[in-house]
Scaffold this active site. Structure first.
Site, mmCIF file in Angstrom:
data_model
loop_
_atom_site.group_PDB
_atom_site.id
_atom_site.type_symbol
_atom_site.label_atom_id
_atom_site.label_comp_id
_atom_site.label_asym_id
_atom_site.label_seq_id
_atom_site.Cartn_x
_atom_site.Cartn_y
_atom_site.Cartn_z
ATOM 1 N N HIS A 1 76.149 44.689 93.980
ATOM 2 C CA HIS A 1 75.553 43.550 93.273
ATOM 3 C C HIS A 1 75.452 42.328 94.192
ATOM 4 O O HIS A 1 74.440 41.612 94.180
ATOM 5 C CB HIS A 1 76.386 43.203 92.039
ATOM 6 C CG HIS A 1 76.081 44.044 90.844
ATOM 7 N ND1 HIS A 1 76.590 45.320 90.671
ATOM 8 C CD2 HIS A 1 75.306 43.801 89.751
ATOM 9 C CE1 HIS A 1 76.144 45.814 89.532
ATOM 10 N NE2 HIS A 1 75.371 44.928 88.952
ATOM 11 N N GLU A 2 76.492 42.111 94.978
ATOM 12 C CA GLU A 2 76.488 40.979 95.900
ATOM 13 C C GLU A 2 75.405 41.146 96.969
ATOM 14 O O GLU A 2 74.686 40.189 97.302
ATOM 15 C CB GLU A 2 77.860 40.831 96.546
ATOM 16 C CG GLU A 2 77.993 39.660 97.499
ATOM 17 C CD GLU A 2 77.900 38.314 96.799
ATOM 18 O OE1 GLU A 2 77.510 37.333 97.461
ATOM 19 O OE2 GLU A 2 78.199 38.248 95.593
#
Length: 483
Positions: A409-410
């Site tokens: 996600h990052e």
């Protein structure tokens, strides 16, 4: 005599309930259908007899002396009865209220800001400067081809197993690092960077599944060659075979888990595909309209959530929560329902359980298990159960799964923004204590929706709007420093 006969009929009907062998019309008329004062009339093939029974029942059966309350009943909205009732009317009311409220908001927004939709807001001439990202996206097909060559050599036993593992590590790592370097070196649009990162992550997940599955199949094949019996529940695609056709199909199929064959549908429904494409275009336009007309003005007129007035920051987050939720729901519907089903239909891919009813999740853990089934199946198959087989405790294996999810996600957000503040990473890792809290509440309050309410509150009001504001202001600060 007629009065005596009617009285006898009336008293007999009051003393006993009709049996299963009684007349169908009489049974329907005297049956309690949720209200003690209701009289239902059923069709009867004998009209004269039906009229006589109706007149007799209306005249004598519902007299003031007849009990109006005969059994224990719950209110329709009581906690024990609410989920057994149909709430179609309330659902229609919610739709009417949503249409009314949002129509007012649309008119208010147009009066305040005017028409903010620009021609070519999804694609413009400035997007042509992102051609390095487009070329990088096209070059990602080289990595599956390289992985196929490695697997073919492994099948022919031309290279030892440790070398095969090392080569796959190099291939999968390069397939992810290469797009990251391209994005960081180019001043590309955010949407182009996110698209490339999503493609890179999908390729990485597919290559890991391809290498891991073939590694396991080679191990099982060696066991069979040694005469060891395999359990009947294994359902292994035997014999083990490396086919470029199966790899090519897997790379475009709507799944992240490799296998040599998949369940297939008999034919392609062309009319159905066209209807889904029309829906995809419509909802994509709705999503773009909400972003341009609502989210952008709210974000641009807001301050950093962690700087300035706390009450003002809360007001901005709450104001952003509704359009942000609409965009997320449109994105989910467009990608997980429309696009993946269109792709599955064109490829005749049979297993179309791309999501479950995550909106009914009673815990945060249930939500993460149901909302994205392709990733969930990959996590279970290639991460969670391998950890358990190596003796890692379940809690640690679950933490590792969330850690991997948080990293991706990052990467998908921070790399296109050129900002590494770990907001997305922290948001995903914050789900771990929420899993423990909602599991505890579910165990304590059985059959309750407390966990579902907590999930919706964190998801709609606190989590996503906060991340949008944080990344936007960090991105603006970065641009100001560059200028």
């Amino acid at each position: 005599m007629a009065i005596a006969d009617d009285s006898a009929f009336s008293h007999s009907s009051l003393r006993r309930r009709p049996t299963a062998t009684s007349d169908t019309s009489a049974e329907d008329l005297t049956k309690d259908s949720g209200s003690d004062d209701s009289i239902s009339s059923a069709a009867n093939p004998q009209p004269q007899k039906k009229q006589q029974l109706d007149s007799s029942l209306l005249k004598f059966a519902y007299r003031p002396s007849v009990p109006a309350h005969r059994r224990v009943k719950e209110s329709p909205l009581s906690s024990d009865n609410i989920f057994r009732q149909s709430h179609a009317g309330l659902f229609n009311l919610c739709i009417v209220v949503l249409v009314s409220v949002n129509s007012r908001l649309i008119i208010e927004n147009l009066i305040k800001y005017g028409w903010l939709i620009r021609s070519g807001f999804w694609f413009s001439s400035k997007s042509l400067r992102d051609w390095p990202l487009f070329m990088c996206c096209l070059s990602l097909v080289l990595f599956p081809f390289t992985a196929f060559i490695v697997e073919k050599l492994a099948q022919r036993k031309c290279i030892p197993e440790p070398v095969v593992v090392l080569l796959h590590i190099i291939i999968t790592s390069t397939s992810l690092i290469y797009p990251i370097l391209v994005i960081l070196r180019c001043d590309s649009a955010f949407l182009s960077g996110v698209t490339l990162m999503l493609f890179a992550c999908i390729v990485w997940l597919k290559l890991v599944s391809y290498a891991h599955t073939n590694y396991d199949m080679r191990a099982l094949t060696k066991s069979v060659e040694k005469g060891e019996a395999l359990p009947n529940t294994l359902n292994m695609d035997y014999p083990y075979n490396v086919s470029f056709k199966s790899l090519a199909y897997f790379m475009v199929a709507p799944t992240l888990c490799y296998q040599q064959s998949y369940p297939r549908t008999p034919y392609i429904r062309k009319g159905w595909v066209i209807r889904q494409l029309v829906k995809l275009i419509i909802f994509t336009g709705v999503m773009g309209f909400i972003i341009e007309q609502y989210i952008n003005p709210i974000v641009q007129n807001s301050q950093h959530p962690f700087k300035g007035n706390l009450l003002y920051a809360m007001e901005r987050v709450l104001k952003l929560s509704v359009p942000n939720l609409y965009v997320w729901l449109c994105m989910f519907y467009c990608f997980f329902h429309l696009w993946l089903n269109i792709l599955a239909e064109l490829l005749r891919f049979g297993d179309r359980e791309f999501y479950k009813d995550w909106w009914n999740a009673k815990t945060v853990e249930e939500y993460w298990r149901m909302w994205n089934m392709p990733v969930h199946k990959w996590m279970i198959r290639h991460l969670y159960f391998p950890c358990l087989r190596h003796g890692i405790p379940k809690a640690v294996a679950l933490l590792i799964a969330f850690l991997v999810s948080a990293l991706f996600h990052e990467l998908c957000i921070a790399v296109p923004c050129h900002i590494f503040k770990l907001w997305a990473f922290g948001g995903i890792m914050f789900q771990v204590p929420l899993v423990l809290i909602t599991n505890y509440l579910q165990n304590k309050f059985r059959n309750s929706m407390v966990g579902n309410m907590i999930f919706w509150f964190i998801f709609c009001i606190l989590g996503q709007p906060m991340c949008v504001l944080l990344y936007y202001h960090d991105l603006m600060n970065r641009k100001n420093k560059l200028d």
